[in-house]
Motif scaffolding. Structure first.
Motif, PDB file in Angstrom:
ATOM      1  N   ASP A 258       0.841  -1.182  -0.084  1.00 39.14           N
ATOM      2  CA  ASP A 258      -0.043   0.052   0.065  1.00 39.14           C
ATOM      3  C   ASP A 258       0.864   1.156   0.028  1.00 39.14           C
ATOM      4  N   ALA A 259       2.094   1.157   0.039  1.00 37.95           N
ATOM      5  CA  ALA A 259       2.998   2.213  -0.109  1.00 37.95           C
ATOM      6  C   ALA A 259       4.352   1.706  -0.590  1.00 37.95           C
ATOM      7  N   LEU A 260       5.036   2.773  -1.449  1.00 35.18           N
ATOM      8  CA  LEU A 260       6.507   2.293  -2.006  1.00 35.18           C
ATOM      9  C   LEU A 260       7.182   3.564  -1.933  1.00 35.18           C
ATOM     10  N   CYS A 261       8.343   3.248  -1.261  1.00 29.23           N
ATOM     11  CA  CYS A 261       9.616   4.075  -1.227  1.00 29.23           C
ATOM     12  C   CYS A 261      10.516   3.912  -2.153  1.00 29.23           C
ATOM     13  N   ALA A 262      10.702   4.657  -3.614  1.00 28.82           N
ATOM     14  CA  ALA A 262      11.439   4.675  -4.307  1.00 28.82           C
ATOM     15  C   ALA A 262      12.407   5.734  -4.365  1.00 28.82           C
ATOM     16  N   PRO A 263      13.650   5.675  -3.682  1.00 33.34           N
ATOM     17  CA  PRO A 263      14.519   7.026  -3.524  1.00 33.34           C
ATOM     18  C   PRO A 263      14.943   7.481  -5.117  1.00 33.34           C
ATOM     19  N   VAL A 264      15.181   6.431  -5.892  1.00 34.74           N
ATOM     20  CA  VAL A 264      15.481   7.003  -7.317  1.00 34.74           C
ATOM     21  C   VAL A 264      14.210   7.432  -8.190  1.00 34.74           C
ATOM     22  N   LEU A 275       1.719   0.251 -11.733  1.00 31.23           N
ATOM     23  CA  LEU A 275       0.552   0.309 -11.023  1.00 31.23           C
ATOM     24  C   LEU A 275      -0.622   0.716 -11.968  1.00 31.23           C
ATOM     25  N   HIS A 276      -0.555   1.892 -12.549  1.00 36.81           N
ATOM     26  CA  HIS A 276      -1.674   2.245 -13.606  1.00 36.81           C
ATOM     27  C   HIS A 276      -2.112   1.126 -14.531  1.00 36.81           C
ATOM     28  N   LYS A 277      -1.262   0.432 -15.169  1.00 36.85           N
ATOM     29  CA  LYS A 277      -1.407  -0.605 -15.993  1.00 36.85           C
ATOM     30  C   LYS A 277      -2.253  -1.724 -15.126  1.00 36.85           C
ATOM     31  N   LEU A 278      -1.928  -2.005 -13.992  1.00 41.65           N
ATOM     32  CA  LEU A 278      -2.854  -2.744 -13.401  1.00 41.65           C
ATOM     33  C   LEU A 278      -4.183  -2.438 -12.720  1.00 41.65           C
ATOM     34  N   GLY A 279      -4.311  -1.127 -12.837  1.00 40.88           N
ATOM     35  CA  GLY A 279      -5.492  -0.527 -12.362  1.00 40.88           C
ATOM     36  C   GLY A 279      -5.449  -0.282 -10.882  1.00 40.88           C
ATOM     37  N   LYS A 280      -4.171  -0.139 -10.289  1.00 41.20           N
ATOM     38  CA  LYS A 280      -4.215   0.380  -9.058  1.00 41.20           C
ATOM     39  C   LYS A 280      -4.130   2.037  -9.148  1.00 41.20           C
ATOM     40  N   ARG A 281      -4.753   2.536  -8.160  1.00 44.37           N
ATOM     41  CA  ARG A 281      -4.812   4.168  -8.060  1.00 44.37           C
ATOM     42  C   ARG A 281      -3.800   4.556  -7.141  1.00 44.37           C
ATOM     43  N   VAL A 282      -2.878   5.396  -7.523  1.00 47.41           N
ATOM     44  CA  VAL A 282      -2.112   6.293  -6.764  1.00 47.41           C
ATOM     45  C   VAL A 282      -2.565   7.507  -6.488  1.00 47.41           C
ATOM     46  N   PRO A 283      -2.606   8.123  -5.288  1.00 46.73           N
ATOM     47  CA  PRO A 283      -2.302   7.195  -4.084  1.00 46.73           C
ATOM     48  C   PRO A 283      -3.313   6.567  -3.016  1.00 46.73           C
ATOM     49  N   GLY A 294      13.049  16.524  -8.707  1.00 49.20           N
ATOM     50  CA  GLY A 294      13.496  16.999  -9.864  1.00 49.20           C
ATOM     51  C   GLY A 294      12.398  17.152 -10.813  1.00 49.20           C
ATOM     52  N   ILE A 295      12.692  17.323 -12.060  1.00 49.72           N
ATOM     53  CA  ILE A 295      11.694  17.454 -13.077  1.00 49.72           C
ATOM     54  C   ILE A 295      10.678  16.299 -13.109  1.00 49.72           C
ATOM     55  N   ARG A 296      11.248  15.042 -12.982  1.00 56.16           N
ATOM     56  CA  ARG A 296      10.602  13.756 -12.955  1.00 56.16           C
ATOM     57  C   ARG A 296       9.630  13.738 -12.116  1.00 56.16           C
ATOM     58  N   ALA A 297       9.984  14.309 -10.686  1.00 58.04           N
ATOM     59  CA  ALA A 297       8.891  14.061  -9.731  1.00 58.04           C
ATOM     60  C   ALA A 297       7.931  15.281 -10.030  1.00 58.04           C
ATOM     61  N   ARG A 298       8.275  16.295 -10.492  1.00 55.37           N
ATOM     62  CA  ARG A 298       7.219  17.600 -10.563  1.00 55.37           C
ATOM     63  C   ARG A 298       6.313  17.144 -11.857  1.00 55.37           C
ATOM     64  N   THR A 299       6.681  16.467 -12.856  1.00 58.53           N
ATOM     65  CA  THR A 299       6.040  16.330 -13.919  1.00 58.53           C
ATOM     66  C   THR A 299       5.161  14.828 -13.954  1.00 58.53           C
ATOM     67  N   ALA A 300       5.573  14.015 -13.068  1.00 60.40           N
ATOM     68  CA  ALA A 300       4.879  12.647 -13.041  1.00 60.40           C
ATOM     69  C   ALA A 300       3.353  12.667 -12.985  1.00 60.40           C
ATOM     70  N   HIS A 301       2.757  11.752 -13.369  1.00 62.12           N
ATOM     71  CA  HIS A 301       1.220  11.575 -13.129  1.00 62.12           C
ATOM     72  C   HIS A 301       0.859  10.681 -12.057  1.00 62.12           C
ATOM     73  N   PRO A 302       0.509  11.006 -10.739  1.00 62.03           N
ATOM     74  CA  PRO A 302       0.349  12.250 -10.408  1.00 62.03           C
ATOM     75  C   PRO A 302       1.771  12.600 -10.069  1.00 62.03           C
ATOM     76  N   PRO A 303       1.952  13.864  -9.607  1.00 65.75           N
ATOM     77  CA  PRO A 303       3.412  14.541  -9.144  1.00 65.75           C
ATOM     78  C   PRO A 303       3.700  13.752  -8.004  1.00 65.75           C
ATOM     79  N   LEU A 304       4.995  13.503  -7.679  1.00 66.51           N
ATOM     80  CA  LEU A 304       5.600  12.714  -6.761  1.00 66.51           C
ATOM     81  C   LEU A 304       5.772  13.626  -5.662  1.00 66.51           C
ATOM     82  N   THR A 305       5.683  12.977  -4.367  1.00 67.16           N
ATOM     83  CA  THR A 305       6.022  13.576  -3.235  1.00 67.16           C
ATOM     84  C   THR A 305       7.474  13.204  -3.086  1.00 67.16           C
ATOM     85  N   ALA A 306       8.494  14.259  -2.812  1.00 67.94           N
ATOM     86  CA  ALA A 306       9.789  14.162  -3.117  1.00 67.94           C
ATOM     87  C   ALA A 306      10.582  14.908  -1.940  1.00 67.94           C
TER      88      ALA A 306
END
Length: 349
Positions: A258-264, A275-283, A294-306
């Motif tokens: 129910d939660a993932l910590c992915a520092p990279v 997760l989206h392909k599996l139909g799981k909703r974030v968050p 960085g730019i990946r975190a800010r432009t991700a869908h949804p934007p990433l907590t960083a």
């Protein structure tokens, strides 16, 4: 009245000739050695004399000859910035990743000290450039254990500073501490505060200090809170694709994730796509957090907590530390980086 009230003689063409160190010495009434030491902040020079020499040099319009300085000092007045991280992680398709942010600030800080910066791209084979680059020192970003770049630079006798500790050694190169343990705790405590009880960890497969510290903190955190401990290591060179594959592995081991910590950040983006392909909703179903804001975190869908690592300060500290070592001051081997700051976004809100 200025000490330098005489205009410099002109060349036969009528153009004023270049002001030399001899002109400064003559106007200040001191020796060439005193002028050299005063202008380069070296040697033992009375502070008042040093200030007067600098003022007179500025009034005369003195500009040092870079070529002459290099011939005299044997220094290139140039440093390299490099990382052994694959481009899939360090740069990405936007080429605006962690390394580029550090590079921009480092270049500005180095220029203020009269140093140029050469950016060694994180590409396979780029390490060979280190054999021929005319540099005085280098900043290595998040080195590996036994990092090949550090080994090459040591063989050349080049001064080295790293951003992030050189891992798994009792004698690391001087470094700026990225506070990776505090960053990991910040992310894990944030997830646990949202009543997430099945928190998975995804780190890179390389031996980097940030991975080493994050894994240690994760194991301690899950044990202290009575949580299951499930982690996977993803190959850095595969970037976002590795994040997707590692996410599949985590779900196989922890179906109730129910939660993932992915520092990279590249891994975090790849994991969310899976997760989206599996139909799981974030968050809603799975919260996801990453380290680098960085730019990946800010432009991700949804934007990433960083986490704001305050890289502008980190880069300036690295240049300061390297410049001190280049100037002969080796009293500091470690500098603490700024405290990390959590930036909460929709991926865990």
């Amino acid at each position: 009245m200025s000490d330098s009230n005489a205009l410099p003689p002109s060349e036969p063409t009528g153009k004023p000739r270049r002001i030399t160190i001899h002109d400064v010495a003559r106007a200040a009434g001191v020796s060439l050695t005193t002028v050299s030491h005063a202008l380069n902040d070296r040697g033992v020079v009375d502070p008042a004399t040093r200030a007067r020499v600098k003022r007179i040099a500025a009034e005369l319009g003195y500009r040092p000859s870079v070529r002459a300085q290099r011939l005299q000092s044997g220094r290139a007045n140039c440093i390299a910035l490099l990382s052994s991280m694959p481009f899939a992680v360090a740069g990405g398709t936007s080429r605006l990743g962690f390394m580029m942010e550090v590079a921009a600030i480092a270049a500005e800080a180095a220029m203020a000290r009269g140093l140029g910066v050469v950016l060694v791209p994180p590409l396979e084979g780029a390490g060979g450039l280190l054999e021929t680059l005319d540099i005085d020192g280098a900043i290595v970003i998040e080195p590996l254990a036994g990092d090949p770049h550090i080994a090459r630079l040591r063989e050349r006798g080049v001064s080295i500073v790293s951003v992030g500790r050189e891992p798994l050694t009792d004698s690391p190169v001087p470094y700026v501490d990225l506070q990776s343990a505090d960053t990991a705790r910040l992310l894990l405590e944030h997830l646990h505060a949202h009543r997430r009880t099945q928190i998975g960890l995804m780190i890179g497969d390389g031996a980097r200090q940030s991975y080493v510290e994050t894994e240690r903190v994760y194991r301690e955190f899950t044990q202290a809170n009575g949580l299951p401990c499930t982690l996977v290591k993803a190959p850095e060179a595969q970037g976002e694709a590795a994040g997707a594959e590692a996410c599949a592995q985590l779900l196989a081991q922890m179906p109730g994730l129910d939660a993932l910590c992915a520092p990279v950040d590249a891994f975090a983006v790849g994991a969310m796509e899976h997760l989206h392909k599996l139909g799981k909703r974030v968050p809603d179903d799975v919260q996801v957090v990453t380290r680098y804001d960085g730019i990946r975190a800010r432009t991700a869908h949804p934007p990433l907590t960083a986490v704001n690592l305050h890289l502008e300060r980190v880069a300036a500290l690295a240049v300061d530390l390297l410049f001190a070592h280049l100037s002969g001051d080796r009293s500091r081997q470690t500098v603490a980086g700024p405290a990390p700051e959590l930036i909460v976004r929709a991926s865990s809100a």
